[in-house]
Scaffold this motif. Sequence first.
Motif, PDB file in Angstrom:
ATOM      1  N   LYS A  18     -22.797  -9.404  -3.405  1.00  0.00           N
ATOM      2  CA  LYS A  18     -21.813 -10.468  -3.223  1.00  0.00           C
ATOM      3  C   LYS A  18     -21.275 -10.939  -4.579  1.00  0.00           C
ATOM      4  N   VAL A  19     -22.200 -11.102  -5.550  1.00  0.00           N
ATOM      5  CA  VAL A  19     -21.785 -11.491  -6.898  1.00  0.00           C
ATOM      6  C   VAL A  19     -20.877 -10.421  -7.508  1.00  0.00           C
ATOM      7  N   ALA A  20     -21.283  -9.162  -7.374  1.00  0.00           N
ATOM      8  CA  ALA A  20     -20.509  -8.060  -7.969  1.00  0.00           C
ATOM      9  C   ALA A  20     -19.122  -7.947  -7.346  1.00  0.00           C
ATOM     10  N   SER A  21     -19.013  -8.255  -6.054  1.00  0.00           N
ATOM     11  CA  SER A  21     -17.728  -8.104  -5.358  1.00  0.00           C
ATOM     12  C   SER A  21     -16.677  -9.093  -5.847  1.00  0.00           C
ATOM     13  N   SER A  22     -17.110 -10.144  -6.524  1.00  0.00           N
ATOM     14  CA  SER A  22     -16.157 -11.145  -7.024  1.00  0.00           C
ATOM     15  C   SER A  22     -15.508 -10.727  -8.333  1.00  0.00           C
ATOM     16  N   GLY A  23     -15.910  -9.565  -8.881  1.00  0.00           N
ATOM     17  CA  GLY A  23     -15.302  -9.060 -10.103  1.00  0.00           C
ATOM     18  C   GLY A  23     -16.009  -9.567 -11.344  1.00  0.00           C
ATOM     19  N   PRO A  24     -15.407  -9.311 -12.528  1.00  0.00           N
ATOM     20  CA  PRO A  24     -16.031  -9.742 -13.788  1.00  0.00           C
ATOM     21  C   PRO A  24     -16.239 -11.258 -13.838  1.00  0.00           C
ATOM     22  N   ILE A  25     -17.431 -11.669 -14.301  1.00  0.00           N
ATOM     23  CA  ILE A  25     -17.788 -13.085 -14.373  1.00  0.00           C
ATOM     24  C   ILE A  25     -17.817 -13.512 -15.835  1.00  0.00           C
ATOM     25  N   PRO A  26     -17.168 -14.622 -16.176  1.00  0.00           N
ATOM     26  CA  PRO A  26     -17.174 -15.064 -17.578  1.00  0.00           C
ATOM     27  C   PRO A  26     -18.570 -15.438 -18.051  1.00  0.00           C
ATOM     28  N   SER A  27     -18.886 -15.049 -19.280  1.00  0.00           N
ATOM     29  CA  SER A  27     -20.192 -15.339 -19.867  1.00  0.00           C
ATOM     30  C   SER A  27     -20.388 -16.840 -20.033  1.00  0.00           C
ATOM     31  N   MET A  28     -21.605 -17.277 -19.786  1.00  0.00           N
ATOM     32  CA  MET A  28     -21.922 -18.696 -19.936  1.00  0.00           C
ATOM     33  C   MET A  28     -21.989 -19.111 -21.395  1.00  0.00           C
ATOM     34  N   VAL A  29     -22.584 -18.250 -22.214  1.00  0.00           N
ATOM     35  CA  VAL A  29     -22.779 -18.563 -23.631  1.00  0.00           C
ATOM     36  C   VAL A  29     -22.504 -17.315 -24.463  1.00  0.00           C
ATOM     37  N   ALA A  30     -22.252 -17.505 -25.739  1.00  0.00           N
ATOM     38  CA  ALA A  30     -22.047 -16.371 -26.646  1.00  0.00           C
ATOM     39  C   ALA A  30     -23.386 -15.994 -27.262  1.00  0.00           C
ATOM     40  N   ALA A  31     -24.165 -15.164 -26.539  1.00  0.00           N
ATOM     41  CA  ALA A  31     -25.499 -14.775 -27.007  1.00  0.00           C
ATOM     42  C   ALA A  31     -25.926 -13.495 -26.310  1.00  0.00           C
ATOM     43  N   ASP A  32     -26.884 -12.792 -26.908  1.00  0.00           N
ATOM     44  CA  ASP A  32     -27.397 -11.572 -26.284  1.00  0.00           C
ATOM     45  C   ASP A  32     -27.972 -11.843 -24.901  1.00  0.00           C
ATOM     46  N   THR A  33     -28.544 -13.035 -24.722  1.00  0.00           N
ATOM     47  CA  THR A  33     -29.200 -13.375 -23.457  1.00  0.00           C
ATOM     48  C   THR A  33     -28.209 -13.785 -22.368  1.00  0.00           C
ATOM     49  N   SER A  34     -26.927 -13.850 -22.696  1.00  0.00           N
ATOM     50  CA  SER A  34     -25.952 -14.378 -21.734  1.00  0.00           C
ATOM     51  C   SER A  34     -25.817 -13.499 -20.500  1.00  0.00           C
ATOM     52  N   VAL A  35     -26.046 -12.181 -20.631  1.00  0.00           N
ATOM     53  CA  VAL A  35     -25.902 -11.294 -19.486  1.00  0.00           C
ATOM     54  C   VAL A  35     -26.893 -11.664 -18.380  1.00  0.00           C
ATOM     55  N   GLY A  36     -28.106 -12.078 -18.768  1.00  0.00           N
ATOM     56  CA  GLY A  36     -29.100 -12.498 -17.784  1.00  0.00           C
ATOM     57  C   GLY A  36     -28.870 -13.914 -17.292  1.00  0.00           C
ATOM     58  N   ARG A  37     -28.535 -14.807 -18.202  1.00  0.00           N
ATOM     59  CA  ARG A  37     -28.324 -16.203 -17.831  1.00  0.00           C
ATOM     60  C   ARG A  37     -27.117 -16.352 -16.905  1.00  0.00           C
ATOM     61  N   THR A  38     -26.084 -15.576 -17.170  1.00  0.00           N
ATOM     62  CA  THR A  38     -24.886 -15.635 -16.337  1.00  0.00           C
ATOM     63  C   THR A  38     -25.183 -15.161 -14.915  1.00  0.00           C
ATOM     64  N   LEU A  39     -25.952 -14.074 -14.799  1.00  0.00           N
ATOM     65  CA  LEU A  39     -26.283 -13.549 -13.471  1.00  0.00           C
ATOM     66  C   LEU A  39     -27.162 -14.524 -12.697  1.00  0.00           C
ATOM     67  N   GLU A  40     -28.185 -15.060 -13.340  1.00  0.00           N
ATOM     68  CA  GLU A  40     -29.073 -15.986 -12.651  1.00  0.00           C
ATOM     69  C   GLU A  40     -28.315 -17.222 -12.170  1.00  0.00           C
ATOM     70  N   THR A  41     -27.384 -17.704 -12.982  1.00  0.00           N
ATOM     71  CA  THR A  41     -26.576 -18.854 -12.571  1.00  0.00           C
ATOM     72  C   THR A  41     -25.704 -18.500 -11.370  1.00  0.00           C
ATOM     73  N   ALA A  42     -25.108 -17.309 -11.396  1.00  0.00           N
ATOM     74  CA  ALA A  42     -24.265 -16.874 -10.279  1.00  0.00           C
ATOM     75  C   ALA A  42     -25.070 -16.733  -8.988  1.00  0.00           C
ATOM     76  N   LEU A  43     -26.342 -16.381  -9.122  1.00  0.00           N
ATOM     77  CA  LEU A  43     -27.217 -16.236  -7.952  1.00  0.00           C
ATOM     78  C   LEU A  43     -27.826 -17.559  -7.501  1.00  0.00           C
ATOM     79  N   GLY A  44     -27.657 -18.598  -8.323  1.00  0.00           N
ATOM     80  CA  GLY A  44     -28.247 -19.893  -7.995  1.00  0.00           C
ATOM     81  C   GLY A  44     -29.721 -19.978  -8.314  1.00  0.00           C
ATOM     82  N   ILE A  45     -30.181 -19.136  -9.253  1.00  0.00           N
ATOM     83  CA  ILE A  45     -31.585 -19.143  -9.663  1.00  0.00           C
ATOM     84  C   ILE A  45     -31.744 -20.048 -10.878  1.00  0.00           C
ATOM     85  N   ASP A  46     -32.710 -20.947 -10.829  1.00  0.00           N
ATOM     86  CA  ASP A  46     -32.955 -21.852 -11.954  1.00  0.00           C
ATOM     87  C   ASP A  46     -33.388 -21.058 -13.176  1.00  0.00           C
TER      88      ASP A  46
END
Length: 392
Positions: free
Chosen positions: A167-195
């Motif tokens: 469902k997340v992937a179907s919405s297309g590219p998601i803007p990064s939350m922060v400018a950091a190496d860890t943003s790829v994980g933090r952005t996904l967890e936020t999109a999934l509603g995971i704390d």
Amino acid sequence: MRVLTLAEQTKIKLLTKNQVSISLIEPTETGLKKSIMDATGSVRSFLKDNNIHDYDIQGQGPENKVQIDAIIYQDFQVIQSTASLYRPQTKKGDPRIWFSGLTKIANPNDLIALVFYSGSFHIFNLTQLNVEALLNSNLVNPLKELISEISGKANEIAFELLAMLRKVASSGPIPSMVAADTSVGRTLETALGIDINSSKQPDYKGIELKSFRSSRTNRKNLFAQVPEWSLSKFKSSAEILHAFGYHREEDFKLYCTVSAITRNSQGLALRLDSDIKQLVENSNNPEIGDFVVWTLNTLHNRLLEKHKETFWVEATSTYIDGLEHFQYSIVEHTKKPITSQFDILVDQGIITLDHLIKRNSTGKVVEKGPIFKIKPKGLDLLFPPSEKYNLI
């Protein structure tokens, strides 16, 4: 316990593939005659780890015996049984276990598989029962029904998370939350509603979630684990920083990778000591030498705790109006890492350690690791065969 035959090993691999956790017990001729078996260390661990029974807190004598429903599986029928777990008054009260009706299916030195599911033991003769034929049979049989139910239950959460990712992937590219190496994980967890938190527990209902950029060949994080300070020369991250740190702008830091196959620029290297089951970090400074230690048992437990089941999510990184966006595209689903392989991969430099220590301008020492990381090619060596899913 005796050495497993190739046929028995194949059966266990098939059960593992279906996410069935087992313990094994080997009845002796005397045990079958007397209807008694020793609850070996591996059996006791299986019972305790799965919150079934703890012999350590069980009293001795018949008044403290614990009985649990059990089912014994044959080809196309079952035998209703009862498991008895007790510690006799004699000697030191060595733990004992028995299953009523076991003599109907077992010969001395056969290996008996113990499964615990839905509040009951499920027992079958691993040596004699043709597990593969029963699981592949077109005919309904009790063992096939049991394994299918266990496997299906284990997959429910994985399919639930997979649907969320699609469902997340179907919405297309998601803007990064922060400018950091860890943003790829933090952005996904936020999109999934995971704390987002620093807990050592897996991210989603027992499944660990690890994200990475597809354009990179970076090592992947396995877990963070501080040394065993009580066994180490140095007693804190601050001591490590003081000995090996360097100045960068306003910070005094130690950001470096440590490997078992080469020393880094700080003169640090890892050494695996299999005889005493420890991983040691060493400095080439003779006044320091070995300075921190991890026990292999602790590292194995952390690996199993963190990666019992993991989704490794690959994302394509693109920049839109100067801001990084992530298109999550592929999931690799791994289960049950092989802990003995961990040691080999450390020794081969495929698993390495990163220090992430710094003292900021206020004088506070912050430690984000030590983080154990694995090179991409190492995943297939650490985990059994995985499943891959396309998200788009």
